[in-house]
Design a protein around this motif. Structure first.
Motif, PDB file in Angstrom:
ATOM      1  N   LYS A 194      -5.997 -12.310  12.611  1.00 25.85           N
ATOM      2  CA  LYS A 194      -6.111 -11.495  13.573  1.00 25.85           C
ATOM      3  C   LYS A 194      -5.474  -9.653  12.567  1.00 25.85           C
ATOM      4  CE  LYS A 194      -6.004 -13.058  17.001  1.00 25.85           C
ATOM      5  NZ  LYS A 194      -5.504 -13.816  16.683  1.00 25.85           N
ATOM      6  N   SER A 195      -3.616 -10.250  13.179  1.00 24.82           N
ATOM      7  CA  SER A 195      -2.844  -9.138  12.603  1.00 24.82           C
ATOM      8  C   SER A 195      -3.157  -8.823  11.112  1.00 24.82           C
ATOM      9  CB  SER A 195      -1.636  -9.286  13.301  1.00 24.82           C
ATOM     10  OG  SER A 195      -1.193  -9.640  14.548  1.00 24.82           O
ATOM     11  N   SER A 196      -2.957 -10.200  10.396  1.00 20.66           N
ATOM     12  CA  SER A 196      -3.717  -9.716   9.094  1.00 20.66           C
ATOM     13  C   SER A 196      -4.472  -8.826   8.469  1.00 20.66           C
ATOM     14  CB  SER A 196      -3.693 -11.192   8.192  1.00 20.66           C
ATOM     15  OG  SER A 196      -1.964 -11.450   8.329  1.00 20.66           O
ATOM     16  N   PHE A 197      -5.580  -8.627   9.349  1.00 23.97           N
ATOM     17  CA  PHE A 197      -6.914  -8.076   9.157  1.00 23.97           C
ATOM     18  C   PHE A 197      -6.511  -6.462   9.467  1.00 23.97           C
ATOM     19  CE2 PHE A 197     -10.868  -6.405  10.877  1.00 23.97           C
ATOM     20  CZ  PHE A 197     -11.496  -6.629   8.885  1.00 23.97           C
ATOM     21  N   VAL A 198      -5.637  -6.463  10.396  1.00 23.00           N
ATOM     22  CA  VAL A 198      -5.483  -5.132  10.149  1.00 23.00           C
ATOM     23  C   VAL A 198      -4.889  -4.098   9.895  1.00 23.00           C
ATOM     24  CG1 VAL A 198      -4.225  -3.262  12.723  1.00 23.00           C
ATOM     25  CG2 VAL A 198      -5.959  -5.967  13.276  1.00 23.00           C
ATOM     26  N   ASN A 199      -3.513  -5.221   9.000  1.00 20.99           N
ATOM     27  CA  ASN A 199      -2.914  -4.433   8.201  1.00 20.99           C
ATOM     28  C   ASN A 199      -3.691  -4.882   6.850  1.00 20.99           C
ATOM     29  OD1 ASN A 199      -0.149  -4.637   9.667  1.00 20.99           O
ATOM     30  ND2 ASN A 199      -0.408  -6.802   9.170  1.00 20.99           N
ATOM     31  N   SER A 200      -4.244  -5.780   6.462  1.00 21.47           N
ATOM     32  CA  SER A 200      -5.854  -5.377   5.265  1.00 21.47           C
ATOM     33  C   SER A 200      -6.394  -3.498   5.489  1.00 21.47           C
ATOM     34  CB  SER A 200      -6.265  -6.376   5.096  1.00 21.47           C
ATOM     35  OG  SER A 200      -5.772  -7.417   4.819  1.00 21.47           O
ATOM     36  N   VAL A 201      -6.738  -3.253   6.416  1.00 24.41           N
ATOM     37  CA  VAL A 201      -7.914  -2.992   6.382  1.00 24.41           C
ATOM     38  C   VAL A 201      -6.109  -1.102   6.545  1.00 24.41           C
ATOM     39  CG1 VAL A 201      -9.202  -1.198   8.228  1.00 24.41           C
ATOM     40  CG2 VAL A 201      -9.667  -3.735   8.066  1.00 24.41           C
ATOM     41  N   LYS A 202      -5.680  -1.266   7.042  1.00 19.38           N
ATOM     42  CA  LYS A 202      -5.253   0.156   7.284  1.00 19.38           C
ATOM     43  C   LYS A 202      -4.207  -0.008   5.986  1.00 19.38           C
ATOM     44  CE  LYS A 202      -2.270   0.449  11.690  1.00 19.38           C
ATOM     45  NZ  LYS A 202      -1.956   2.176  11.612  1.00 19.38           N
ATOM     46  N   SER A 384     -10.796 -12.139   2.507  1.00 20.83           N
ATOM     47  CA  SER A 384      -9.263 -11.913   1.854  1.00 20.83           C
ATOM     48  C   SER A 384      -8.968 -11.025   2.056  1.00 20.83           C
ATOM     49  CB  SER A 384      -9.901 -12.577   1.065  1.00 20.83           C
ATOM     50  OG  SER A 384      -8.059 -12.906  -0.328  1.00 20.83           O
ATOM     51  N   ASN A 385      -7.511 -11.587   3.329  1.00 17.72           N
ATOM     52  CA  ASN A 385      -6.366 -10.463   3.978  1.00 17.72           C
ATOM     53  C   ASN A 385      -5.993 -10.249   2.452  1.00 17.72           C
ATOM     54  OD1 ASN A 385      -7.339 -10.157   5.958  1.00 17.72           O
ATOM     55  ND2 ASN A 385      -6.553 -11.766   7.647  1.00 17.72           N
ATOM     56  N   TYR A 386      -4.783  -9.254   3.211  1.00 18.26           N
ATOM     57  CA  TYR A 386      -3.260  -9.172   2.427  1.00 18.26           C
ATOM     58  C   TYR A 386      -2.123 -10.077   2.961  1.00 18.26           C
ATOM     59  CZ  TYR A 386      -5.919  -5.753  -0.511  1.00 18.26           C
ATOM     60  OH  TYR A 386      -6.636  -4.931  -1.823  1.00 18.26           O
ATOM     61  N   THR A 387      -2.045 -10.816   2.290  1.00 16.28           N
ATOM     62  CA  THR A 387      -0.511 -11.924   2.966  1.00 16.28           C
ATOM     63  C   THR A 387       0.810 -11.799   1.764  1.00 16.28           C
ATOM     64  OG1 THR A 387      -1.714 -13.480   2.362  1.00 16.28           O
ATOM     65  CG2 THR A 387      -2.156 -13.340   4.574  1.00 16.28           C
ATOM     66  N   SER A 388      -0.317 -11.792   0.719  1.00 15.07           N
ATOM     67  CA  SER A 388       1.540 -11.976  -0.102  1.00 15.07           C
ATOM     68  C   SER A 388       1.340 -11.591  -1.235  1.00 15.07           C
ATOM     69  CB  SER A 388       1.306 -13.441  -0.056  1.00 15.07           C
ATOM     70  OG  SER A 388       0.370 -13.641  -1.010  1.00 15.07           O
ATOM     71  N   VAL A 395     -11.135  -6.499  -5.979  1.00 15.27           N
ATOM     72  CA  VAL A 395     -12.773  -7.343  -4.895  1.00 15.27           C
ATOM     73  C   VAL A 395     -12.027  -7.292  -3.979  1.00 15.27           C
ATOM     74  CG1 VAL A 395     -13.258  -9.996  -5.310  1.00 15.27           C
ATOM     75  CG2 VAL A 395     -12.379  -7.843  -7.511  1.00 15.27           C
ATOM     76  N   ILE A 396     -10.410  -7.578  -3.259  1.00 16.16           N
ATOM     77  CA  ILE A 396     -10.251  -8.172  -2.116  1.00 16.16           C
ATOM     78  C   ILE A 396     -10.788  -6.696  -0.751  1.00 16.16           C
ATOM     79  CG2 ILE A 396      -8.486  -8.448  -0.357  1.00 16.16           C
ATOM     80  CD1 ILE A 396      -7.302  -9.506  -2.183  1.00 16.16           C
ATOM     81  N   ASP A 397     -10.873  -5.446  -1.584  1.00 16.85           N
ATOM     82  CA  ASP A 397     -11.049  -4.388  -0.346  1.00 16.85           C
ATOM     83  C   ASP A 397     -12.274  -4.421  -0.556  1.00 16.85           C
ATOM     84  OD1 ASP A 397      -8.448  -3.974  -1.610  1.00 16.85           O
ATOM     85  OD2 ASP A 397      -9.116  -1.833  -1.886  1.00 16.85           O
ATOM     86  N   VAL A 398     -13.160  -4.875  -1.256  1.00 20.22           N
ATOM     87  CA  VAL A 398     -14.529  -5.018  -1.237  1.00 20.22           C
ATOM     88  C   VAL A 398     -15.046  -5.657  -0.027  1.00 20.22           C
ATOM     89  CG1 VAL A 398     -16.382  -5.041  -2.197  1.00 20.22           C
ATOM     90  CG2 VAL A 398     -15.343  -3.413  -3.529  1.00 20.22           C
ATOM     91  N   LEU A 399     -14.360  -6.724  -0.144  1.00 20.10           N
ATOM     92  CA  LEU A 399     -14.965  -7.803   0.862  1.00 20.10           C
ATOM     93  C   LEU A 399     -14.480  -7.765   2.798  1.00 20.10           C
ATOM     94  CD1 LEU A 399     -13.684 -11.201  -0.196  1.00 20.10           C
ATOM     95  CD2 LEU A 399     -15.760 -10.966   0.250  1.00 20.10           C
ATOM     96  N   ILE A 400     -13.452  -7.203   2.312  1.00 17.35           N
ATOM     97  CA  ILE A 400     -13.043  -6.209   3.745  1.00 17.35           C
ATOM     98  C   ILE A 400     -14.058  -5.485   4.100  1.00 17.35           C
ATOM     99  CG2 ILE A 400     -10.483  -5.076   4.522  1.00 17.35           C
ATOM    100  CD1 ILE A 400      -8.927  -6.627   2.908  1.00 17.35           C
ATOM    101  N   LEU A 401     -14.235  -4.238   3.618  1.00 17.52           N
ATOM    102  CA  LEU A 401     -14.986  -3.077   3.294  1.00 17.52           C
ATOM    103  C   LEU A 401     -16.512  -3.305   3.909  1.00 17.52           C
ATOM    104  CD1 LEU A 401     -13.595  -0.266   1.279  1.00 17.52           C
ATOM    105  CD2 LEU A 401     -12.804  -0.700   3.515  1.00 17.52           C
ATOM    106  N   SER A 402     -16.714  -4.392   2.888  1.00 20.15           N
ATOM    107  CA  SER A 402     -18.043  -5.447   3.359  1.00 20.15           C
ATOM    108  C   SER A 402     -17.657  -5.411   4.935  1.00 20.15           C
ATOM    109  CB  SER A 402     -18.646  -5.954   2.595  1.00 20.15           C
ATOM    110  OG  SER A 402     -18.754  -5.830   1.258  1.00 20.15           O
ATOM    111  N   ALA A 403     -17.297  -6.247   5.561  1.00 19.95           N
ATOM    112  CA  ALA A 403     -16.823  -6.998   6.877  1.00 19.95           C
ATOM    113  C   ALA A 403     -17.447  -5.785   7.527  1.00 19.95           C
ATOM    114  CB  ALA A 403     -16.182  -8.183   6.761  1.00 19.95           C
TER     115      ALA A 403
END
Length: 427
Positions: A194-202, A384-388, A395-403
């Motif tokens: 959950k928190s990783s998703f917040v960070n990824s969107v930010k 796929s969240n940004y974790t490391s 490619v990761i951005d598109v998945l997050i933005l689509s969701a």
């Protein structure tokens, strides 16, 4: 009628990843086009790098060629694929055309005789590949064109899609102007992301990877407070039309109190409220008097699950989640699922994220969530969240933005379905 390969999905993925994340396009199939060297060369010449695969009764043997047929002398990678193990050796240098020439004297390191359906090896090659004999009989032969999955053309398309999604979200206006910002509540087990998703969107909207929301794996989760995150857009320094609400992790015995769910949905608890300090009281908290505004309440709920462990959720956890879903349905709150860590599933690579919903492991995960928790397949999104990572990946951005876009659209459905009397001051 389309010609299909004999490779299973898992075998094809293993070979694609082994040779550097390639996309295979089947050019030639001996059982269809004929066991003829002339036919093979006519179809497969000038196709760039190719992979030739022959099928015996108990194993797959082949050769990877990095250039067009006939382009000078160079090394060829010969391999044996048994179950999940690939053994390789380099042969040559010699012309690619010689690979399919009749080797009457058996002096060549490897040769494929299409008309006889036999593949011959030198003694040295047999030793390197761990084979038991100098020749194998095969039933079919296939040749694939090999292209980079993340070539420039595909990456340009991904970048264009990302910009389109960014534009749609930046220009989004909640349905009917009923609220200024959509509130999305993230619910899920400890460590789900959950928190990783917040960070990824930010990170996406700031233009660089950030970690404002603490991420960890405490017994009751890192989030012990209700947190609300306004997302600032670095493009104009304005906040975007949605708020992400991070909650305490769900667990079997501790974590978020089930009785508090209705009050959280109604927006009765302020930012940074200490969830586990005292029993939550719905009235008199913060500036609220028990009659919050429509803009204070939750408009969409996203259940967050780790794709690697969602099938192992305990019966007690499943009951808790289904109980929350009943409360959401009772309150007419739309809810979806985010499956995180999808990039760590077996055989999945970053290149697969381009068309992730077609990947077999992902399809199986979606079906597992549908069976176990009852969510509609159309309401399950993978991210796929940004974790490391240190840098943003389109490619990761598109998945997050689509969701994220789908969650905003779902919130619009909630607002549109509100009874007229609930669109005023009190929710």
């Amino acid at each position: 009628m389309a010609v299909a390969t004999r490779l299973t999905w898992r075998q094809e993925k293993k070979l694609q990843n082994y040779f550097g994340e390639k996309q295979f396009s089947l050019l030639y199939k001996a059982s269809v086009h004929g066991f003829s060297t002339n036919s093979l060369l006519k179809i497969c010449s000038e196709q760039g790098p190719t992979l030739t695969v022959v099928y015996s009764e108990d194993q797959i043997v082949g050769a990877y060629m990095q250039k067009n047929y006939g382009e000078g002398n160079y090394l060829i990678t010969v391999f044996v694929f048994q179950e999940i193990t690939i053994t390789e050796c380099k042969v040559g240098p010699f012309k690619l055309l010689m690979l399919f020439d009749e080797d009457y004297y058996g002096n060549r390191e490897v040769s494929i005789h299409l008309n006889k359906k036999r593949m011959h090896f030198s003694i040295n090659t047999v030793k390197k590949l761990g084979l038991s004999q100098r020749y194998i009989s095969f039933q079919d032969c296939e040749v694939f064109r090999c292209e980079d999955l993340l070539d420039k053309r595909r990456m340009n398309g991904i970048t264009e899609l990302k910009e389109s999604l960014l534009c749609a979200i930046r220009n989004y206006l909640p349905y009917g102007g009923l609220v200024n910002k959509i509130r999305i509540l993230l619910l899920g087990p400890v460590g789900a992301g959950k928190s990783s998703f917040v960070n990824s969107v930010k990170s996406i909207f700031r233009g660089h990877v950030t970690n404002q929301a603490l991420v960890g794996s405490n017994p009751t989760g890192t989030s012990e407070k209700n947190r609300t995150y306004f997302i600032k857009d670095a493009k104009d320094n304005n906040t975007l039309p949605f708020i992400l609400c991070d909650s305490m992790g769900l667990s079997e015995k501790e974590g978020l109190d089930m009785d508090d769910i209705p009050y959280i949905l109604e927006g009765l608890f302020p930012d940074r409220y200490q969830c586990n300090s005292l029993k939550l009281m719905p009235k008199g908290i913060g500036n609220h008097t028990g009659c919050p505004l429509l803009e204070d309440r939750v408009h969409c709920v996203a259940f967050v699950f780790n794709a690697n462990s969602v099938e192992q959720l305990s019966n007690q956890m499943v009951k808790r989640i289904k109980r929350i879903r009943r409360e959401l349905i009772k309150s007419d709150v739309v809810h979806v699922v985010l499956l995180t860590h999808v990039d760590t599933l077996d055989l999945i690579t970053k290149a697969d994220l381009i068309d992730i919903y077609k990947c077999v492991p992902v399809k199986l995960k979606l079906e597992a969530v549908h069976r176990k928790l009852g969510f509609a397949l159309s309401d399950i999104f993978v991210v796929s969240n940004y974790t490391s990572e240190w840098e943003l990946e389109p490619v990761i951005d598109v998945l997050i933005l689509s969701a994220l876009k789908e969650m905003l659209w779902a919130a619009d459905d909630f607002l549109e379905n509100l009874p007229l009397e609930n669109t005023g001051r009190c929710a």
